[in-house]
Design a protein around this motif. Structure first.
Motif, PDB file in Angstrom:
ATOM      1  N   ARG A  31       0.830  -1.204   0.000  1.00 15.11           N
ATOM      2  CA  ARG A  31       0.000   0.000   0.000  1.00 15.11           C
ATOM      3  C   ARG A  31       0.870   1.261   0.000  1.00 15.11           C
ATOM      4  N   ASP A  32       0.461   2.227  -0.765  1.00 17.78           N
ATOM      5  CA  ASP A  32       1.091   3.546  -0.867  1.00 17.78           C
ATOM      6  C   ASP A  32       2.446   3.571  -1.559  1.00 17.78           C
ATOM      7  N   ALA A  33       2.866   2.464  -2.171  1.00 14.70           N
ATOM      8  CA  ALA A  33       4.074   2.527  -3.009  1.00 14.70           C
ATOM      9  C   ALA A  33       3.767   3.475  -4.169  1.00 14.70           C
ATOM     10  N   LEU A  34       4.731   4.328  -4.495  1.00 14.99           N
ATOM     11  CA  LEU A  34       4.515   5.334  -5.517  1.00 14.99           C
ATOM     12  C   LEU A  34       5.614   5.266  -6.563  1.00 14.99           C
ATOM     13  N   THR A  35       5.228   5.113  -7.809  1.00 20.05           N
ATOM     14  CA  THR A  35       6.173   5.200  -8.926  1.00 20.05           C
ATOM     15  C   THR A  35       6.089   6.625  -9.441  1.00 20.05           C
ATOM     16  N   PRO A  36       7.212   7.367  -9.415  1.00 21.70           N
ATOM     17  CA  PRO A  36       7.164   8.770  -9.827  1.00 21.70           C
ATOM     18  C   PRO A  36       6.750   8.925 -11.288  1.00 21.70           C
ATOM     19  N   THR A  37       6.325  10.117 -11.625  1.00 23.52           N
ATOM     20  CA  THR A  37       5.890  10.427 -12.983  1.00 23.52           C
ATOM     21  C   THR A  37       7.039  10.201 -13.961  1.00 23.52           C
ATOM     22  N   HIS A  38       6.752   9.452 -15.021  1.00 25.41           N
ATOM     23  CA  HIS A  38       7.753   9.115 -16.041  1.00 25.41           C
ATOM     24  C   HIS A  38       7.020   8.704 -17.314  1.00 25.41           C
ATOM     25  N   TYR A  39       7.786   8.481 -18.367  1.00 26.90           N
ATOM     26  CA  TYR A  39       7.226   7.899 -19.579  1.00 26.90           C
ATOM     27  C   TYR A  39       8.098   6.729 -19.991  1.00 26.90           C
ATOM     28  N   ASP A  40       7.525   5.827 -20.766  1.00 26.89           N
ATOM     29  CA  ASP A  40       8.255   4.657 -21.237  1.00 26.89           C
ATOM     30  C   ASP A  40       8.681   4.870 -22.686  1.00 26.89           C
ATOM     31  N   GLY A  41       9.834   4.344 -23.035  1.00 26.54           N
ATOM     32  CA  GLY A  41      10.311   4.393 -24.407  1.00 26.54           C
ATOM     33  C   GLY A  41       9.704   3.303 -25.265  1.00 26.54           C
ATOM     34  N   HIS A  42       8.859   2.495 -24.680  1.00 26.26           N
ATOM     35  CA  HIS A  42       8.170   1.403 -25.369  1.00 26.26           C
ATOM     36  C   HIS A  42       6.665   1.637 -25.291  1.00 26.26           C
ATOM     37  N   HIS A  43       5.928   0.956 -26.133  1.00 24.09           N
ATOM     38  CA  HIS A  43       4.482   0.856 -25.951  1.00 24.09           C
ATOM     39  C   HIS A  43       4.265  -0.148 -24.819  1.00 24.09           C
ATOM     40  N   ASN A  44       3.222   0.064 -24.007  1.00 23.76           N
ATOM     41  CA  ASN A  44       3.084  -0.691 -22.766  1.00 23.76           C
ATOM     42  C   ASN A  44       1.643  -1.178 -22.600  1.00 23.76           C
ATOM     43  N   ILE A  45       1.499  -2.465 -22.342  1.00 23.03           N
ATOM     44  CA  ILE A  45       0.207  -3.004 -21.898  1.00 23.03           C
ATOM     45  C   ILE A  45       0.409  -3.401 -20.445  1.00 23.03           C
ATOM     46  N   PHE A  46      -0.297  -2.725 -19.558  1.00 21.95           N
ATOM     47  CA  PHE A  46      -0.146  -2.908 -18.110  1.00 21.95           C
ATOM     48  C   PHE A  46      -1.307  -3.754 -17.606  1.00 21.95           C
ATOM     49  N   LEU A  47      -1.006  -4.880 -16.995  1.00 21.01           N
ATOM     50  CA  LEU A  47      -2.023  -5.823 -16.513  1.00 21.01           C
ATOM     51  C   LEU A  47      -2.005  -5.861 -14.989  1.00 21.01           C
ATOM     52  N   GLN A  48      -3.127  -5.573 -14.369  1.00 23.34           N
ATOM     53  CA  GLN A  48      -3.240  -5.621 -12.911  1.00 23.34           C
ATOM     54  C   GLN A  48      -3.756  -7.009 -12.524  1.00 23.34           C
ATOM     55  N   LEU A  49      -2.952  -7.769 -11.781  1.00 22.26           N
ATOM     56  CA  LEU A  49      -3.314  -9.144 -11.421  1.00 22.26           C
ATOM     57  C   LEU A  49      -3.953  -9.242 -10.045  1.00 22.26           C
ATOM     58  N   CYS A  50      -3.471  -8.441  -9.098  1.00 19.88           N
ATOM     59  CA  CYS A  50      -3.945  -8.507  -7.719  1.00 19.88           C
ATOM     60  C   CYS A  50      -3.872  -7.105  -7.131  1.00 19.88           C
ATOM     61  N   GLY A  51      -4.851  -6.738  -6.309  1.00 17.87           N
ATOM     62  CA  GLY A  51      -4.839  -5.421  -5.698  1.00 17.87           C
ATOM     63  C   GLY A  51      -5.338  -4.358  -6.663  1.00 17.87           C
TER      64      GLY A  51
END
Length: 199
Positions: A31-51
């Motif tokens: 809980r409350d882990a934060l990934t700072p604002t950024h962009y990826d150099g790739h196209h990204n498909i993000f899959l949420q499995l749990c939580g």
């Protein structure tokens, strides 16, 4: 015939005109882990499995308002802006962010997917005690990639700094992705100058 999960992913990448699958990443957080604002150099498909995770998304056009670290900086492609600050501090430290940056907020729960083309800025906040996600990264299509070497329409005559890929060929990028490609081109020029004259 029913599509398998992987063929659905392939269909998404194909529909977007993306290149080949390159890598997958497994992310586990509390809980409350934060990934700072950024962009990826790739196209990204993000899959949420749990939580659950909350994404704050900004289009590539808003990159200049997010004060990214310079090319060749160890924290590139992160934003220097701390979006968790109170509004008055944001305005004082990063005035363009407060004046112009407008994001969209989306929450992913288990079973949800988010498709992010290359260049979309995003901040990610984990909401549950246990969060498990996978991101699938796809290359730019071959038609957009420059080949190092001879110059011309699909080549890069200027040698790139070590570890940097040549920028996309902007004239071959679909109109809906041109801003992201132009920002990558600007980053490449910045890196070439920095490597030639110093940071």
């Amino acid at each position: 015939a029913e599509l398998t999960a992987w063929s659905r992913v392939g269909a998404l990448a194909s529909a977007g005109g993306w290149g080949d699958f390159e890598q997958a990443g497994l992310m586990v957080s509390g809980r409350d882990a934060l990934t700072p604002t950024h962009y990826d150099g790739h196209h990204n498909i993000f899959l949420q499995l749990c939580g659950a995770k909350r994404f704050l998304l900004f289009p590539a056009e808003q990159g200049p308002m997010l004060y990214g670290f310079p090319a060749l900086h160890p924290l590139d492609p992160l934003s220097r802006v701390d979006l968790e600050l109170p509004e008055h501090e944001l305005a004082a430290r990063w005035p363009r962010t407060r004046e112009a940056a407008r994001g969209a907020c989306v929450t992913l729960e288990a079973g949800d997917a988010l498709v992010m083309p290359q260049g979309v800025w995003h901040q990610v906040h984990s909401l549950d005690a246990r969060n498990v996600s996978i991101n699938l990264l796809f290359a730019l299509p071959a038609t957009e990639k420059a080949r190092p070497g001879a110059g011309g329409d699909n080549t890069s005559a200027v040698p790139m700094p070590q570890g940097m890929a040549p920028p996309p060929v902007v004239s071959r990028v679909p109109a809906h992705r041109r801003t992201a490609a132009l920002l990558e081109l600007a980053k490449s020029v910045e890196a070439i100058v920095a490597s030639a004259v110093g940071p």
